[in-house]
Write an enzyme that holds these catalytic residues in place. Structure first.
Site, PDB file in Angstrom:
ATOM      1  N   CYS A 338      -8.207  29.829 -12.663  1.00  0.00           N
ATOM      2  CA  CYS A 338      -8.015  29.728 -14.110  1.00  0.00           C
ATOM      3  C   CYS A 338      -7.847  28.272 -14.528  1.00  0.00           C
ATOM      4  O   CYS A 338      -6.914  27.911 -15.248  1.00  0.00           O
ATOM      5  CB  CYS A 338      -6.803  30.551 -14.541  1.00  0.00           C
ATOM      6  N   ASP A 339      -8.735  27.436 -14.065  1.00  0.00           N
ATOM      7  CA  ASP A 339      -8.733  26.017 -14.405  1.00  0.00           C
ATOM      8  C   ASP A 339     -10.135  25.650 -14.832  1.00  0.00           C
ATOM      9  O   ASP A 339     -11.098  25.864 -14.093  1.00  0.00           O
ATOM     10  CB  ASP A 339      -8.291  25.180 -13.206  1.00  0.00           C
TER      11      ASP A 339
END
Length: 390
Positions: A338-339
Site C-alpha cells: 500500500c505504497d
C-alpha cells in the site's frame, strides 16, 4: 503519460537455466522465493577468476549474504569484502580466514573496527580524516587503502558522491595515515554497478591512474589497487562472457597501472545475479479506465520485498511466464504494498502475455544479486523474500 508500443520492453524468450527450471517446475511456492543454484555461482566465480588472473576476488557480500553461497565461496578460496560486523561474523562462522576479509565500508562504528582488529582483520577502507583516527585508535598498525571518488562513470547504476574523496584529500590521507602509525598501502575505487562493457572502464581508469601517479611522485610506495565491482549480469542488453570481460578489464588496468603487486576485485552482481530466479505470482491484472492503453500487473513481490533496484528503472529484469508464446501487450508492473512508490516499471512498460491473470506464475530471471539482501523484514505484513539454494 501514454507510451507507444515501441517503448515497451519485451519479456525475454531465453530459457531459465535447466537445473533451476527443473527445481521450480517440481515445486510449489506460497510466497515470493529466490531460488539460487550454487553450482552456477561456483561456475561464475571460476570464470571471473580465470579472466582476472592475478587479481584476487573479494566477493561483495552485500550482493547476496545467503549462508550456503558464502560457504561455497569459502571452499572455492574466495576472499570477501565486508561492510559490517555482521558480514564479518558471517564469513568467520563459515570458515573464512580473517586474512581474506577486508573491511571495505568507509563508514564504520568504532566498536566494529575494534572487533575486526581483535579477530585478525588487518585491511580497512577509508575516505575521511575522522575515519583514519578511529582506525588508528582501534586497529593500530592496520593497513588502509584510500577510496577515491569516481566522477566519470558509464555504468547503468553509477555510485553517488557518498563514497570516496578527491585527489588532494587522498594524498593528504596517505600522509596522515603514515603519521598515525598506519600502513597506507593503496587506493580503491568503484566504476559503478552494472558496467556493461569493459571499455566503459577506460574513463574511470584514466582518472584513477593520474591520482595513483601523483601519489607515487609524492613518495608513497603504493602496493594495492582495489578496482572494486561493476562486473555485469544480463538484464536485457548484451554483455560479454565473464572470462572475456574480466580479462579485458585487466588489460585496461595493466596498460595504465603496470605491474601492481596486489590487485583486488569486488564482484557482487556479476558473480551471483545470473545464478538466481525469483518465483512470483500475479495478484491482479487491471486497467485504470476503459481508455487505458496499458494493463497494470500487480505481483506478490515489489520494491520493498526484494526489487529495490527497479528504482529509476535502471536495472531491467527479465520475465517468463507459463503463458509465454502467445500475443503480448505492454504492462505497468507494480508490487503488492500500500505504497504508491511500489511501482517497478512504468516509464518503459514490460510486454507480458495478453492472457495473464491472477494466480499465474511469473519467473524473474537473473535476480540472485541485491534482492534478498534488499528485502524488508515485512513491510505491510508481506513476508520477506524467501531463499532456497540448490
Amino acid at each position: 503519460m501514454t507510451l507507444q508500443f515501441s517503448d515497451a520492453l519485451a519479456s525475454t524468450s531465453l530459457p531459465v537455466p535447466s537445473r533451476l527450471e527443473a527445481f521450480i517446475a517440481a515445486n510449489s511456492f506460497d510466497r515470493p522465493t529466490l531460488v539460487m543454484d550454487g553450482d552456477l555461482v561456483a561456475h561464475q566465480f571460476q570464470a571471473l577468476q580465470a579472466g582476472l588472473g592475478r587479481a584476487h576476488i573479494h566477493y561483495a557480500i552485500k550482493a547476496n549474504p545467503t549462508r550456503e553461497i558464502i560457504e561455497r565461496l569459502v571452499h572455492l578460496g574466495s576472499s570477501f569484502d565486508a561492510a559490517s560486523r555482521g558480514e564479518i561474523e558471517l564469513c568467520l562462522s563459515l570458515g573464512a580466514d580473517p586474512s581474506k576479509i577486508s573491511f571495505g565500508n568507509t563508514i564504520k562504528r568504532a566498536s566494529d573496527i575494534a572487533f575486526a582488529h581483535s579477530v585478525g582483520i588487518t585491511l580497512f577502507s577509508v575516505d575521511a580524516e575522522e575515519e583514519l583516527h578511529k582506525i588508528a585508535a582501534h586497529a593500530p598498525g592496520a593497513q588502509v587503502y584510500i577510496r577515491l571518488i569516481v566522477k566519470a562513470s558509464e555504468a547503468d547504476w553509477p555510485l553517488s558522491r557518498k563514497f570516496g574523496c578527491d585527489r588532494d584529500m587522498a594524498l593528504g590521507l596517505l600522509q596522515m595515515a603514515r603519521d598515525l602509525g598506519l600502513d597506507p598501502v593503496g587506493f580503491s575505487f568503484h566504476v559503478g554497478s552494472q558496467t556493461r562493457k569493459a571499455e566503459m572502464w577506460a574513463p574511470t581508469l584514466d582518472e584513477m591512474v593520474r591520482i595513483w601517479t601523483a601519489a607515487q611522485d609524492a613518495g608513497f610506495a603504493l602496493e594495492l589497487l582495489n578496482i572494486g565491482g561493476g562486473f555485469p549480469a544480463f538484464h536485457g542488453e548484451a554483455i560479454d562472457a565473464p572470462t572475456d570481460y574480466a580479462a579485458r578489464v585487466m588489460e585496461l588496468v595493466t596498460a595504465r597501472f603496470g605491474d601492481v603487486p596486489r590487485i583486488m576485485a569486488e564482484p557482487g552482481r556479476g558473480l551471483v545475479a545470473e545464478a538466481g530466479v525469483i518465483v512470483s505470482e500475479v495478484l491482479l491484472v487491471s486497467r485504470k479506465s476503459d481508455r487505458d492503453m496499458h494493463r497494470w500487473v500487480y505481483l506478490d513481490i515489489g520494491r520493498f520485498s526484494g526489487l529495490a533496484e527497479t528504482e529509476g528503472e535502471a536495472i531491467r529484469y527479465q520475465f517468463t511466464t507459463d503463458k509465454d508464446g502467445g500475443a503480448v501487450g505492454p504492462c505497468i508492473l507494480a508490487g503488492p504494498s500500500c505504497d504508491s512508490a511500489d511501482v517497478l516499471y512504468e516509464k518503459r512498460p514490460v510486454n507480458m502475455p495478453m492472457t495473464l491473470s491472477a494466480g499465474d506464475r511469473v519467473l524473474i530471471r537473473n535476480t540472485g544479486a541485491y534482492t534478498s539482501s534488499y528485502s524488508s523484514v515485512g513491510f505491510n505484513g508481506f513476508p520477506p523474500l524467501d531463499v532456497v539454494v540448490i
